[in-house]
Design a protein around this motif. Structure first.
Motif, mmCIF file in Angstrom:
data_model
loop_
_atom_site.group_PDB
_atom_site.id
_atom_site.type_symbol
_atom_site.label_atom_id
_atom_site.label_comp_id
_atom_site.label_asym_id
_atom_site.label_seq_id
_atom_site.Cartn_x
_atom_site.Cartn_y
_atom_site.Cartn_z
ATOM 1 N N MET A 135 -3.194 34.424 -56.481
ATOM 2 C CA MET A 135 -2.565 34.362 -55.176
ATOM 3 C C MET A 135 -1.055 34.430 -55.326
ATOM 4 O O MET A 135 -0.472 33.738 -56.145
ATOM 5 C CB MET A 135 -2.968 33.055 -54.493
ATOM 6 N N ASN A 136 -0.427 35.280 -54.534
ATOM 7 C CA ASN A 136 1.019 35.408 -54.541
ATOM 8 C C ASN A 136 1.584 34.363 -53.588
ATOM 9 O O ASN A 136 1.602 34.547 -52.382
ATOM 10 C CB ASN A 136 1.424 36.822 -54.127
ATOM 11 N N ASP A 137 2.056 33.241 -54.137
ATOM 12 C CA ASP A 137 2.525 32.125 -53.334
ATOM 13 C C ASP A 137 4.006 32.318 -53.020
ATOM 14 O O ASP A 137 4.867 31.983 -53.817
ATOM 15 C CB ASP A 137 2.274 30.820 -54.081
ATOM 16 N N THR A 138 4.293 32.878 -51.869
ATOM 17 C CA THR A 138 5.667 33.122 -51.456
ATOM 18 C C THR A 138 6.232 31.896 -50.760
ATOM 19 O O THR A 138 5.495 30.974 -50.389
ATOM 20 C CB THR A 138 5.733 34.312 -50.484
ATOM 21 N N MET A 139 7.554 31.901 -50.562
ATOM 22 C CA MET A 139 8.168 30.809 -49.837
ATOM 23 C C MET A 139 7.588 30.722 -48.428
ATOM 24 O O MET A 139 7.320 29.636 -47.921
ATOM 25 C CB MET A 139 9.686 30.952 -49.777
ATOM 26 N N ALA A 140 7.370 31.868 -47.791
ATOM 27 C CA ALA A 140 6.784 31.879 -46.445
ATOM 28 C C ALA A 140 5.412 31.199 -46.457
ATOM 29 O O ALA A 140 5.116 30.360 -45.593
ATOM 30 C CB ALA A 140 6.667 33.319 -45.944
ATOM 31 N N ALA A 141 4.586 31.529 -47.437
ATOM 32 C CA ALA A 141 3.248 30.935 -47.536
ATOM 33 C C ALA A 141 3.337 29.432 -47.793
ATOM 34 O O ALA A 141 2.554 28.650 -47.226
ATOM 35 C CB ALA A 141 2.449 31.617 -48.647
ATOM 36 N N ARG A 142 4.284 29.006 -48.641
ATOM 37 C CA ARG A 142 4.448 27.575 -48.910
ATOM 38 C C ARG A 142 4.858 26.839 -47.642
ATOM 39 O O ARG A 142 4.345 25.752 -47.349
ATOM 40 C CB ARG A 142 5.470 27.342 -50.020
ATOM 41 N N LEU A 143 5.796 27.407 -46.887
ATOM 42 C CA LEU A 143 6.247 26.758 -45.648
ATOM 43 C C LEU A 143 5.085 26.591 -44.672
ATOM 44 O O LEU A 143 4.904 25.515 -44.087
ATOM 45 C CB LEU A 143 7.375 27.565 -44.997
ATOM 46 N N LYS A 144 4.301 27.634 -44.495
ATOM 47 C CA LYS A 144 3.170 27.563 -43.573
ATOM 48 C C LYS A 144 2.135 26.557 -44.057
ATOM 49 O O LYS A 144 1.622 25.739 -43.280
ATOM 50 C CB LYS A 144 2.533 28.943 -43.401
ATOM 51 N N ARG A 145 1.825 26.591 -45.357
ATOM 52 C CA ARG A 145 0.827 25.671 -45.910
ATOM 53 C C ARG A 145 1.283 24.223 -45.767
ATOM 54 O O ARG A 145 0.507 23.343 -45.377
ATOM 55 C CB ARG A 145 0.540 26.006 -47.368
ATOM 56 N N LEU A 146 2.567 23.961 -46.055
ATOM 57 C CA LEU A 146 3.079 22.594 -45.932
ATOM 58 C C LEU A 146 2.967 22.092 -44.490
ATOM 59 O O LEU A 146 2.585 20.944 -44.250
ATOM 60 C CB LEU A 146 4.535 22.522 -46.414
ATOM 61 N N GLU B 105 -0.729 21.457 -43.754
ATOM 62 C CA GLU B 105 -1.186 20.250 -44.452
ATOM 63 C C GLU B 105 -0.674 18.991 -43.764
ATOM 64 O O GLU B 105 -1.334 17.952 -43.782
ATOM 65 C CB GLU B 105 -0.739 20.270 -45.916
ATOM 66 N N ALA B 106 0.518 19.090 -43.165
ATOM 67 C CA ALA B 106 1.076 17.951 -42.427
ATOM 68 C C ALA B 106 0.405 17.779 -41.072
ATOM 69 O O ALA B 106 0.597 16.755 -40.402
ATOM 70 C CB ALA B 106 2.588 18.135 -42.253
ATOM 71 N N GLY B 107 -0.362 18.790 -40.664
ATOM 72 C CA GLY B 107 -1.072 18.711 -39.399
ATOM 73 C C GLY B 107 -0.160 18.794 -38.188
ATOM 74 O O GLY B 107 -0.429 18.169 -37.159
ATOM 75 N N ILE B 108 0.908 19.564 -38.308
ATOM 76 C CA ILE B 108 1.850 19.694 -37.201
ATOM 77 C C ILE B 108 2.027 21.162 -36.832
ATOM 78 O O ILE B 108 1.758 22.042 -37.635
ATOM 79 C CB ILE B 108 3.223 19.057 -37.519
ATOM 80 N N GLY B 109 2.469 21.390 -35.620
ATOM 81 C CA GLY B 109 2.717 22.744 -35.152
ATOM 82 C C GLY B 109 4.172 23.138 -35.348
ATOM 83 O O GLY B 109 5.026 22.310 -35.695
#
Length: 119
Positions: A1-12, A15-19
């Protein structure tokens, strides 16, 4: 998986359960910009990066590169020498094999510098 900064931001965020609106409210970053950051990874403002790192409880290194470097915290001792701070940061960024190699070199150098050591 290519884990980009964009993907990390969305995943975080997920995971925090916020919009995105909650990220915006917590950081002061416009919701449309939160969306752009999560889709394209475009973050050009240092303060926005810091706000996101604080919100998600991660380091800037993790946001940018996907790896965390432990912070210089703890003992209360203030390191004023720039070279020493740099060495500590490098040490903390190393993996176990790199640390073992550097430790071996440092021990050899220390043995040579100590006149009481048996060479």
């Amino acid at each position: 998986m290519n884990d980009t900064m964009a993907a990390r931001l969305k995943r975080l965020r997920e995971e925090a359960g916020i919009g995105q609106a909650e990220v915006s409210a917590a950081t002061g970053i416009e919701r449309t910009l939160v969306s752009k950051m999560e889709n394209k990874g475009n973050v050009t403002d240092w303060y926005k990066m810091c706000a996101l790192a604080d919100l998600y409880g991660v380091s800037l290194d993790y946001l940018r590169h996907g790896q965390s470097v432990p912070s210089l915290e703890g003992s209360g001792e203030v390191i004023k020498d720039a070279d020493e701070r740099s060495l500590i940061r490098m040490w903390r960024a190393m993996n176990d094999a790199e640390r073992a190699a550097l430790r071996a070199v440092a021990e050899r150098l220390a043995d040579r510098a100590d006149p009481t050591s048996a060479a």
